[in-house]
Scaffold this motif. Structure first.
Motif, mmCIF file in Angstrom:
data_model
loop_
_atom_site.group_PDB
_atom_site.id
_atom_site.type_symbol
_atom_site.label_atom_id
_atom_site.label_comp_id
_atom_site.label_asym_id
_atom_site.label_seq_id
_atom_site.Cartn_x
_atom_site.Cartn_y
_atom_site.Cartn_z
ATOM 1 N N LEU A 110 1.323 0.839 1.335
ATOM 2 C CA LEU A 110 -0.117 0.975 1.547
ATOM 3 C C LEU A 110 -0.528 0.384 2.892
ATOM 4 C CD1 LEU A 110 -2.917 1.751 0.455
ATOM 5 C CD2 LEU A 110 -2.984 -0.469 -0.719
ATOM 6 N N LEU A 111 0.028 -0.784 3.232
ATOM 7 C CA LEU A 111 -0.291 -1.396 4.515
ATOM 8 C C LEU A 111 0.307 -0.610 5.681
ATOM 9 C CD1 LEU A 111 0.067 -5.232 3.827
ATOM 10 C CD2 LEU A 111 -2.021 -3.890 4.067
ATOM 11 N N VAL A 112 1.488 -0.071 5.495
ATOM 12 C CA VAL A 112 2.114 0.723 6.562
ATOM 13 C C VAL A 112 1.278 1.970 6.850
ATOM 14 C CG1 VAL A 112 4.101 2.169 7.117
ATOM 15 C CG2 VAL A 112 4.452 -0.117 6.194
ATOM 16 N N VAL A 113 0.852 2.662 5.803
ATOM 17 C CA VAL A 113 0.006 3.844 5.991
ATOM 18 C C VAL A 113 -1.301 3.448 6.670
ATOM 19 C CG1 VAL A 113 -1.311 5.629 4.793
ATOM 20 C CG2 VAL A 113 1.025 5.119 4.084
ATOM 21 N N GLY A 114 -1.892 2.325 6.225
ATOM 22 C CA GLY A 114 -3.124 1.857 6.855
ATOM 23 C C GLY A 114 -2.926 1.524 8.321
ATOM 24 N N ALA A 115 -1.794 0.903 8.666
ATOM 25 C CA ALA A 115 -1.523 0.542 10.061
ATOM 26 C C ALA A 115 -1.314 1.787 10.920
ATOM 27 C CB ALA A 115 -0.288 -0.358 10.127
ATOM 28 N N LEU A 116 -0.581 2.768 10.394
ATOM 29 C CA LEU A 116 -0.381 4.009 11.152
ATOM 30 C C LEU A 116 -1.698 4.743 11.364
ATOM 31 C CD1 LEU A 116 2.912 5.323 9.476
ATOM 32 C CD2 LEU A 116 2.656 4.314 11.750
ATOM 33 N N ALA A 157 -10.283 -0.544 7.955
ATOM 34 C CA ALA A 157 -9.635 -0.121 6.711
ATOM 35 C C ALA A 157 -8.376 -0.953 6.462
ATOM 36 C CB ALA A 157 -9.297 1.365 6.780
ATOM 37 N N LEU A 158 -7.601 -1.193 7.500
ATOM 38 C CA LEU A 158 -6.373 -1.969 7.351
ATOM 39 C C LEU A 158 -6.672 -3.385 6.888
ATOM 40 C CD1 LEU A 158 -3.320 -2.283 7.686
ATOM 41 C CD2 LEU A 158 -3.716 -2.781 10.119
ATOM 42 N N VAL A 159 -7.678 -4.013 7.501
ATOM 43 C CA VAL A 159 -8.029 -5.383 7.102
ATOM 44 C C VAL A 159 -8.531 -5.402 5.656
ATOM 45 C CG1 VAL A 159 -9.547 -7.327 7.593
ATOM 46 C CG2 VAL A 159 -8.540 -6.042 9.471
ATOM 47 N N THR A 160 -9.286 -4.377 5.263
ATOM 48 C CA THR A 160 -9.796 -4.304 3.893
ATOM 49 C C THR A 160 -8.674 -4.130 2.887
ATOM 50 O OG1 THR A 160 -11.827 -3.278 4.744
ATOM 51 C CG2 THR A 160 -11.409 -3.084 2.388
ATOM 52 N N LEU A 161 -7.629 -3.405 3.274
ATOM 53 C CA LEU A 161 -6.521 -3.126 2.356
ATOM 54 C C LEU A 161 -5.599 -4.325 2.140
ATOM 55 C CD1 LEU A 161 -5.536 0.452 3.571
ATOM 56 C CD2 LEU A 161 -6.584 -0.150 1.380
ATOM 57 N N VAL A 162 -5.784 -5.385 2.915
ATOM 58 C CA VAL A 162 -4.942 -6.574 2.741
ATOM 59 C C VAL A 162 -5.083 -7.128 1.319
ATOM 60 C CG1 VAL A 162 -4.671 -8.991 3.434
ATOM 61 C CG2 VAL A 162 -4.889 -7.208 5.174
ATOM 62 N N THR A 163 -6.282 -7.104 0.764
ATOM 63 C CA THR A 163 -6.495 -7.668 -0.573
ATOM 64 C C THR A 163 -5.780 -6.875 -1.659
ATOM 65 O OG1 THR A 163 -8.599 -8.676 0.084
ATOM 66 C CG2 THR A 163 -8.225 -8.351 -2.273
ATOM 67 N N PRO A 164 -6.015 -5.549 -1.799
ATOM 68 C CA PRO A 164 -5.273 -4.825 -2.851
ATOM 69 C C PRO A 164 -3.763 -4.837 -2.628
ATOM 70 C CG PRO A 164 -6.487 -3.281 -1.449
ATOM 71 C CD PRO A 164 -6.972 -4.653 -1.122
ATOM 72 N N ALA A 165 -3.317 -4.764 -1.370
ATOM 73 C CA ALA A 165 -1.876 -4.832 -1.106
ATOM 74 C C ALA A 165 -1.325 -6.190 -1.527
ATOM 75 C CB ALA A 165 -1.598 -4.580 0.370
ATOM 76 N N GLY A 166 -2.102 -7.239 -1.312
ATOM 77 C CA GLY A 166 -1.676 -8.573 -1.733
ATOM 78 C C GLY A 166 -1.529 -8.681 -3.239
ATOM 79 N N PHE A 167 -2.466 -8.081 -3.992
ATOM 80 C CA PHE A 167 -2.362 -8.126 -5.455
ATOM 81 C C PHE A 167 -1.158 -7.312 -5.943
ATOM 82 C CE2 PHE A 167 -6.754 -9.675 -5.411
ATOM 83 C CZ PHE A 167 -6.672 -10.642 -6.403
ATOM 84 N N LEU A 168 -0.852 -6.217 -5.259
ATOM 85 C CA LEU A 168 0.346 -5.464 -5.619
ATOM 86 C C LEU A 168 1.609 -6.290 -5.372
ATOM 87 C CD1 LEU A 168 -0.653 -1.980 -4.170
ATOM 88 C CD2 LEU A 168 -0.080 -2.427 -6.562
ATOM 89 N N ALA A 169 1.562 -7.172 -4.391
ATOM 90 C CA ALA A 169 2.732 -7.973 -4.036
ATOM 91 C C ALA A 169 2.840 -9.271 -4.832
ATOM 92 C CB ALA A 169 2.699 -8.301 -2.541
ATOM 93 N N VAL A 170 1.886 -9.553 -5.709
ATOM 94 C CA VAL A 170 1.884 -10.829 -6.434
ATOM 95 C C VAL A 170 3.199 -11.100 -7.170
ATOM 96 C CG1 VAL A 170 0.893 -11.965 -8.481
ATOM 97 C CG2 VAL A 170 -0.587 -11.205 -6.640
ATOM 98 N N PRO A 171 3.756 -10.138 -7.934
ATOM 99 C CA PRO A 171 5.015 -10.458 -8.625
ATOM 100 C C PRO A 171 6.144 -10.830 -7.666
ATOM 101 C CG PRO A 171 4.035 -8.469 -9.524
ATOM 102 C CD PRO A 171 3.265 -8.789 -8.287
ATOM 103 N N GLY A 172 6.250 -10.100 -6.555
ATOM 104 C CA GLY A 172 7.290 -10.424 -5.580
ATOM 105 C C GLY A 172 7.049 -11.748 -4.895
ATOM 106 N N LEU A 173 5.795 -12.034 -4.552
ATOM 107 C CA LEU A 173 5.476 -13.305 -3.912
ATOM 108 C C LEU A 173 5.742 -14.477 -4.849
ATOM 109 C CD1 LEU A 173 2.124 -12.350 -2.122
ATOM 110 C CD2 LEU A 173 4.352 -12.740 -1.045
ATOM 111 N N ALA A 174 5.341 -14.321 -6.102
ATOM 112 C CA ALA A 174 5.574 -15.401 -7.069
ATOM 113 C C ALA A 174 7.060 -15.627 -7.281
ATOM 114 C CB ALA A 174 4.895 -15.063 -8.398
ATOM 115 N N ASP A 175 7.842 -14.546 -7.270
ATOM 116 C CA ASP A 175 9.286 -14.677 -7.439
ATOM 117 C C ASP A 175 9.932 -15.347 -6.230
ATOM 118 O OD1 ASP A 175 11.789 -14.031 -8.879
ATOM 119 O OD2 ASP A 175 12.148 -12.733 -7.149
ATOM 120 N N SER A 176 9.371 -15.081 -5.033
ATOM 121 C CA SER A 176 9.950 -15.648 -3.810
ATOM 122 C C SER A 176 9.652 -17.123 -3.658
ATOM 123 C CB SER A 176 9.422 -14.887 -2.589
ATOM 124 O OG SER A 176 9.783 -13.531 -2.646
ATOM 125 N N PHE A 177 8.407 -17.512 -4.004
ATOM 126 C CA PHE A 177 7.992 -18.886 -3.766
ATOM 127 C C PHE A 177 8.034 -19.755 -5.019
ATOM 128 C CE2 PHE A 177 5.728 -16.354 -0.537
ATOM 129 C CZ PHE A 177 6.278 -16.930 0.590
#
Length: 327
Positions: free
Chosen positions: A230-236, A252-272
């Motif tokens: 989602l962030l890659v598409v927004g950046a392009l 749009a890219l800055v706005t998408l940081v929040t939903p992209a962050g929530f999608l990444a929550v399981p991976g972030l929690a697993d990493s940290f």
């Protein structure tokens, strides 16, 4: 001063103070002239108009009038993501483990989540064929069903998708409510097409026995990958629009940081999180809270940064966004 006038003046606080001093009496007077004789409260339409007008003036005073078009563009990308995920999860719901495995399920489905995903797929169809006002009602219905799913499942003692699947869907849907009022039919078809492609791809992977459940690697790998895409598409998109001097993509890219962050929550929690096995609910909750703070903070800091660099335009000679009068 009547109660109605006092309530209109409260709504007028959404406008900058300087603008209120210059045109406040004129705006409130216009609404009072149009009000019914026995009216005591502003109508919902009037309240929405005042809030929208105040927001536009505050953004204009900050020199970031392009923020709202950027948010609307982000809303389209959020809806494409939400409907695609609904296609994936909805298709997976149709393929529960065999009954002789002894795994709990809800009738012929994996869980009650099938109702929620069906609502999102219906919303994709409505977005494609109906006006934006009707489409927003369909999105709101899907949102309400998503939010209501955990307590309903608990009351019925039935299975449901994990919260880390439902939470980003809610965030994507909330952003999707900012769907543009005017957009081409081709653009409005994109959420439905993304859902259709997701259904076909998931069915293909089911045939290859490559689709897991809501748990395990699905959360820790699949959802963060979707957030990254989602962030890659927004950046392009931001880079392409910036070549033509269009700043909507950046917002749009800055706005998408929040939903992209929530999608990444399981991976972030697993990493940290702790390295002692599966991620705990507490680690997921803390990570989600951090994302809920960091995402909007990035947007706010960007607005403040832009407002310092861009001189605020002068209001003289510009039409009032509410009553149409000029200074």
């Amino acid at each position: 001063m009547t109660d109605l006038e006092r309530r209109y003046l409260r709504l007028l606080r959404t406008y900058p103070a300087e603008y209120r001093r210059a045109r406040g009496a004129e705006i409130v007077g216009t609404y009072l002239d149009l009000a019914a004789p026995d009216q005591r409260w502003p109508t919902p339409a009037d309240a929405a108009d005042l809030v929208r007008g105040g927001l536009r003036q505050r953004l204009r005073a900050a020199g970031v009038t392009d923020l709202i078009p950027g948010v609307r563009l982000a809303a389209l990308l959020a809806l494409v993501t939400a409907t695609a995920l609904a296609g994936v999860w909805g298709t997976a719901e149709l393929h529960p483990p065999p009954a002789d495995w002894g795994v709990p399920r809800v009738g012929p489905f994996v869980s009650l989540g099938v109702v929620t995903w069906a609502a999102w797929l219906l919303a994709a169809v409505v977005i494609a064929v109906a006006p934006s006002r009707v489409a927003r009602w369909a999105i709101a219905l899907a949102l309400l069903l998503t939010i209501a799913l955990p307590p309903v499942a608990a009351a019925l003692d039935a299975l449901r998708p994990p919260l880390m699947v439902l939470l980003p869907q809610v965030v994507l849907g909330l952003l999707g409510l900012a769907l543009p009022d005017q957009s081409s039919r081709v653009i409005r078809l994109v959420p439905a097409l993304s859902a259709l492609l997701a259904v076909a791809a998931t069915e293909f992977l089911v045939g290859l026995n490559s689709v897991g459940t809501y748990y395990g690697a699905t959360l820790e790998v699949f959802l963060p990958t979707v957030g990254g895409l989602l962030l890659v598409v927004g950046a392009l998109l931001a880079a392409g629009l910036a070549l033509g001097g269009d700043t909507r993509g950046g917002w749009a890219l800055v706005t998408l940081v929040t939903p992209a962050g929530f999608l990444a929550v399981p991976g972030l929690a697993d990493s940290f999180g702790s390295a002692q096995g599966s991620v705990t609910f507490a680690e997921l909750a803390v990570t989600a809270g951090a994302v809920a703070f960091a995402g909007p903070a990035v947007l706010l800091l960007t607005v403040l940064f832009r407002s310092r660099r861009v001189p605020a335009p002068q209001p003289s000679g510009q039409p009032c966004p509410t009553c149409g009068a000029r200074a």
